[in-house]
Motif scaffolding. Sequence first.
Motif, mmCIF file in Angstrom:
data_model
loop_
_atom_site.group_PDB
_atom_site.id
_atom_site.type_symbol
_atom_site.label_atom_id
_atom_site.label_comp_id
_atom_site.label_asym_id
_atom_site.label_seq_id
_atom_site.Cartn_x
_atom_site.Cartn_y
_atom_site.Cartn_z
ATOM 1 N N ASN A 14 6.639 18.752 -2.863
ATOM 2 C CA ASN A 14 6.875 17.539 -3.647
ATOM 3 C C ASN A 14 6.642 16.269 -2.841
ATOM 4 N N GLU A 15 6.910 16.341 -1.538
ATOM 5 C CA GLU A 15 6.574 15.216 -0.658
ATOM 6 C C GLU A 15 5.069 14.947 -0.712
ATOM 7 N N GLU A 16 4.272 16.010 -0.581
ATOM 8 C CA GLU A 16 2.813 15.866 -0.626
ATOM 9 C C GLU A 16 2.351 15.353 -1.992
ATOM 10 N N LYS A 17 2.937 15.896 -3.040
ATOM 11 C CA LYS A 17 2.558 15.471 -4.389
ATOM 12 C C LYS A 17 2.849 13.990 -4.592
ATOM 13 N N ALA A 18 4.010 13.538 -4.148
ATOM 14 C CA ALA A 18 4.374 12.130 -4.294
ATOM 15 C C ALA A 18 3.437 11.234 -3.487
ATOM 16 N N TYR A 19 3.131 11.653 -2.258
ATOM 17 C CA TYR A 19 2.270 10.840 -1.402
ATOM 18 C C TYR A 19 0.885 10.657 -2.024
ATOM 19 N N PHE A 20 0.284 11.752 -2.451
ATOM 20 C CA PHE A 20 -1.074 11.647 -2.983
ATOM 21 C C PHE A 20 -1.103 11.011 -4.368
ATOM 22 N N GLN A 21 -0.043 11.168 -5.119
ATOM 23 C CA GLN A 21 0.047 10.495 -6.411
ATOM 24 C C GLN A 21 0.135 8.982 -6.207
ATOM 25 N N MET A 22 0.879 8.569 -5.178
ATOM 26 C CA MET A 22 0.962 7.151 -4.831
ATOM 27 C C MET A 22 -0.408 6.595 -4.461
ATOM 28 N N LEU A 23 -1.127 7.300 -3.578
ATOM 29 C CA LEU A 23 -2.424 6.781 -3.135
ATOM 30 C C LEU A 23 -3.497 6.876 -4.216
ATOM 31 N N GLU A 24 -3.318 7.792 -5.155
ATOM 32 C CA GLU A 24 -4.262 7.858 -6.273
ATOM 33 C C GLU A 24 -4.159 6.600 -7.132
ATOM 34 N N ARG A 25 -2.944 6.122 -7.320
ATOM 35 C CA ARG A 25 -2.737 4.918 -8.130
ATOM 36 C C ARG A 25 -2.915 3.639 -7.317
ATOM 37 N N PHE A 26 -2.553 3.709 -6.031
ATOM 38 C CA PHE A 26 -2.586 2.521 -5.173
ATOM 39 C C PHE A 26 -3.256 2.907 -3.860
ATOM 40 N N PRO A 27 -4.598 2.816 -3.802
ATOM 41 C CA PRO A 27 -5.370 3.447 -2.727
ATOM 42 C C PRO A 27 -5.186 2.864 -1.322
ATOM 43 N N THR A 28 -4.740 1.599 -1.199
ATOM 44 C CA THR A 28 -4.566 1.011 0.131
ATOM 45 C C THR A 28 -3.105 0.616 0.322
ATOM 46 N N TRP A 29 -2.722 0.401 1.595
ATOM 47 C CA TRP A 29 -1.346 -0.023 1.855
ATOM 48 C C TRP A 29 -1.077 -1.388 1.221
ATOM 49 N N GLN A 30 -2.080 -2.231 1.181
ATOM 50 C CA GLN A 30 -1.904 -3.522 0.511
ATOM 51 C C GLN A 30 -1.668 -3.317 -0.984
ATOM 52 N N ASP A 31 -2.360 -2.366 -1.572
ATOM 53 C CA ASP A 31 -2.128 -2.049 -2.988
ATOM 54 C C ASP A 31 -0.702 -1.545 -3.210
ATOM 55 N N VAL A 32 -0.197 -0.763 -2.280
ATOM 56 C CA VAL A 32 1.170 -0.253 -2.403
ATOM 57 C C VAL A 32 2.167 -1.414 -2.338
ATOM 58 N N ILE A 33 1.931 -2.341 -1.428
ATOM 59 C CA ILE A 33 2.803 -3.515 -1.327
ATOM 60 C C ILE A 33 2.811 -4.297 -2.635
ATOM 61 N N ASN A 34 1.636 -4.464 -3.228
ATOM 62 C CA ASN A 34 1.494 -5.298 -4.430
ATOM 63 C C ASN A 34 1.808 -4.553 -5.720
ATOM 64 N N ALA A 35 2.063 -3.267 -5.639
ATOM 65 C CA ALA A 35 2.298 -2.477 -6.853
ATOM 66 C C ALA A 35 3.575 -2.929 -7.557
ATOM 67 N N PRO A 36 3.566 -2.994 -8.893
ATOM 68 C CA PRO A 36 4.816 -3.211 -9.624
ATOM 69 C C PRO A 36 5.819 -2.127 -9.249
ATOM 70 N N PHE A 37 7.038 -2.536 -8.984
ATOM 71 C CA PHE A 37 8.035 -1.599 -8.468
ATOM 72 C C PHE A 37 8.178 -0.366 -9.364
ATOM 73 N N GLU A 38 8.269 -0.575 -10.668
ATOM 74 C CA GLU A 38 8.480 0.550 -11.588
ATOM 75 C C GLU A 38 7.321 1.528 -11.534
ATOM 76 N N GLU A 39 6.106 1.014 -11.395
ATOM 77 C CA GLU A 39 4.934 1.890 -11.336
ATOM 78 C C GLU A 39 4.897 2.691 -10.028
ATOM 79 N N LEU A 40 5.298 2.033 -8.930
ATOM 80 C CA LEU A 40 5.329 2.751 -7.653
ATOM 81 C C LEU A 40 6.402 3.836 -7.692
ATOM 82 N N ALA A 41 7.570 3.501 -8.217
ATOM 83 C CA ALA A 41 8.642 4.498 -8.320
ATOM 84 C C ALA A 41 8.203 5.671 -9.195
#
Length: 235
Positions: free
Chosen positions: A53-80
């Motif tokens: 599940n750790e791996e699934k969460a990590y890759f699901q995050m990067l699929e939606r937000f491909p860069t660390w800057q994208d992760v920073i800028n992601a709407p909180f609810e969408e990242l969660a």
Amino acid sequence: MTNPARELSPQEKTWQVHLRLNEALGLLSGEPRREPMRELISTMLSHRTTHANEEKAYFQMLERFPTWQDVINAPFEELADALSPAKFPGAKAENIQKALRLIEREHPDFSLEFLRDLDVPEALDWLMALPGVGLKTATLVLLFNFQKPVLPVDTHVHRVSQRVGLIGATVTHDKAHQTLLEMLPPEAHVLYNFHRHLLSHGQKICTWRAPKCEQCVLQDLCNYYEEVRSKGIDR
């Protein structure tokens, strides 16, 4: 009859456990399995979460937000939501965004390579100042990626160490990092193999429920086996 293991000091027993598991499981090279940022964020996600599940969460995050800057800028609810395979996705989303902002402030390229040049206390302090990063995560990044002489203690390493009798029953996870570290040579390859082998042993043999003592190569070294299992006590 006195158990010979009782005559060993904790340091001697710790070394014997290390040698026994090296022989049973084989020496590992210690080559980094992931680049440092991946190791940091994945380990933050791993708290109370299975590896799958750790791996699934990590890759699901990067699929939606491909860069660390994208992760920073992601709407909180969408990242969660992207992190939902992991336990406590909301808290982890918040900590990851805060940690990434702090990293970006000092290192806009999101590289952690600067940690290689820091001494252990300074590197630990820097990592543990990040939200959601405790001693286990910090030591794991420093050992796995930068071959620093530190020892991560997760639930499995802690449980096996207590059952065998390397540390006392009241020694906490955080205290165990230093206690076990002081009983081993300050060499990264030794500490890496000790951590990985106790982790594997705890996952496969010395499990929380119904440990497989009959398959254990540490029987004659183990306090738990002597006190409980060899006497047929179901505990």
